[in-house]
Scaffold this active site. Structure first.
Site, PDB file in Angstrom:
ATOM      1  CB  SER A  66      -0.827   0.004   1.142  1.00 15.52           C
ATOM      2  OG  SER A  66      -1.895   1.052   1.020  1.00 15.52           O
ATOM      3  CD  GLU A  67      -0.997   3.720  -3.402  1.00 13.66           C
ATOM      4  OE1 GLU A  67      -1.173   2.541  -2.880  1.00 13.66           O
ATOM      5  OE2 GLU A  67      -1.866   4.194  -4.238  1.00 13.66           O
ATOM      6  CG  ASN A  68      -1.349   3.966   3.274  1.00 12.72           C
ATOM      7  OD1 ASN A  68      -1.289   2.962   2.600  1.00 12.72           O
ATOM      8  ND2 ASN A  68      -1.930   4.035   4.494  1.00 12.72           N
TER       9      ASN A  68
END
Lengths: 237, 232
Positions: A66-68
């Site tokens: 996940s990007e975060n």
């Protein structure tokens, strides 16, 4: 049956649905899941691509990014167990698999931009025959723009899959000669999964590999308003 | 030895002047330094340039800062949210300037500032409308854009644990932009859930070393019932 399907199509999406000649969203997600090799590192885009995770048996060892700042993203928590500090890129609560890890945004996007992700799956407004992707801006000049990590994923992942309905709600083909919406990245898409077909982007143009039963290549070309090649395998919806 | 821990959020944001460029950590509400933002609103500084992934939700946090008309310009990757009505209205009225930056380019431009890098080339955005006005170059047959660092006067971030030296650890995906933003501002201010003594943080587990942190303020009490704080 085909004639009725075509008539249904002209009347719009609802007509198609009633004839059952398309994959539903769960079947679309399941079809992509089959193409993800065991042990891959994968980023699933917001929206329909997120649902691919429901079709990935944990035993296959696919690690979700996940990007975060998460590797090893797990399913949503049980009701009442949401943690505001543990969310996915769509800002929904999720869980962490055993062996998962957290890291900052610079390292997260090093994974994306540095070519470390095996696959990302994105939604689309349009995909061109050259594999250009438009998925962040629907063209209206007064729209509030938002790009997020789409441009980074599109250029960074080793393989870029698109998962989308074949036609818009208005019945227009999402496969196009040339994108009219603002581009996310040029020439980035490798494979397209729709409710009607699986299509590869090749140097010779779009090649249909699978087609949902009840459709012919000619019909697919007609509703796509494109010349599509291939000798597709007929598959159940 | 003096401690970096200050008494309250008012002291933490002291000296933030109008016209400052401020990095604000967080992804959605995870890692958002809400109490520092509230203190910044009370502090009164205006004409600010804000750098953050989002442009605020509802009427809290960054949205409240925008609503108070303190922000001249915002750099972010994803301003549009289901409840970003404060930003949306200001943007449509032409009352705020937006620089839309792809999320990875945003993180890397901040990292470049913290690492003393003059500029860098990236493939992200090449051939798109976000390439307008940027130098480009073909490297190994692929188009790249030249991107410049984002230096800031202040960074407001949220971490989990701090010690008096300013060493920080984070909690889960609330880490996001915190560590990279901490490196890129002249003055980094961290709000944390708990302050522990020097030597109590495992040196192997410190994520942001204290060299990057100027002020620490403890803001406990906003945690939901049932949460357990992670141990040092």
């Amino acid at each position: 049956m085909h004639a009725r399907a075509q008539a249904g199509w002209v009347d719009g999406e609802r007509g198609m649905t009633s004839l059952g000649l398309r994959r539903d969203r769960s079947a679309m997600a399941a079809r992509v899941a089959r193409d993800i090799p065991n042990g891959s590192y994968v980023n699933l885009g917001i929206g329909l691509p997120t649902r691919i995770a429901e079709h990935l048996n944990p035993e296959r060892g696919v690690v979700l990014h996940s990007e975060n700042g998460i590797l090893g993203m797990g399913p949503p928590p049980e009701p009442g167990n949401a943690d505001p500090d543990l969310i996915n890129a769509g800002k929904e609560p999720i869980t962490l698999m055993r062996g998962g890890s957290f890291f900052d945004h610079a390292l997260s996007f090093s994974m994306i931009r540095g070519g470390h992700l095996d696959i990302c799956v994105l939604g689309a407004f349009q995909v061109s025959i050259a594999g250009d992707l438009a998925n962040w801006h629907a063209g209206a000049e007064d729209a509030i723009p938002a790009v997020g990590g789409a441009m980074d994923l599109a250029i960074g992942a080793r393989r870029v899959f698109v998962l989308t309905e074949h036609l818009t709600r208005a019945g227009e083909s999402k496969l196009v000669e040339k994108c009219t919406y603002p581009l996310t990245a040029a020439g980035c898409v490798d494979r397209i999964y729709t409710d009607l077909a699986v299509i590869d982007v090749t140097p010779e143009g779009l090649v249909v590999r699978e087609i949902v039963q009840g459709w012919t290549l000619g019909e697919l070309c007609r509703i796509s308003r494109l010349k599509l090649r291939g000798n597709p395998v007929e598959v159940a919806p | 030895m003096s401690s970096k821990v200050v008494a309250d959020v008012e002291a933490a944001v002291g000296g933030i002047e109008s016209g400052s460029t401020i990095l604000i950590g967080g992804f959605g509400s995870a890692g958002l330094p809400s109490e520092l933002i509230d203190a910044l609103i009370a502090n009164g500084a205006s004409d600010l340039t804000i750098v953050s992934n989002n442009a605020g939700n509802g009427e809290q946090g960054i949205a409240a800062l925008l609503q108070a008309r303190r922000v001249r310009k915002i750099l972010c990757s994803f301003p549009r949210q289901s409840d970003s009505f404060v930003f949306d209205a200001l943007y449509r009225a032409g009352e705020i300037e937006l620089e839309l930056v792809p999320q990875g380019t945003l993180a890397e431009r901040i990292r470049a500032a913290g690492a003393g890098i003059g500029a860098f080339y990236t493939q992200t955005g090449f051939g798109t409308r976000l390439a307008q006005g940027k130098e480009s170059r073909i490297i190994d047959g692929k188009g790249h854009l030249l991107e410049h660092p984002i230096h800031a006067d202040f960074a407001l971030i949220r971490a989990e644990l701090a010690d008096p030296l300013g060493n920080l650890t984070y909690r889960k995906s609330a880490r996001n932009f915190g560590p990279v933003m901490a490196t890129a501002a002249r003055c980094t201010i961290a709000q944390v859930s708990r302050v522990v003594g020097i030597g109590e943080l495992d040196p192997e587990a410190i994520v942001t070393p204290g060299i990057f942190v100027r002020r620490v303020v403890c803001t406990r009490g906003r945690r939901q019932a049932g949460w357990t704080e992670s141990a040092a």
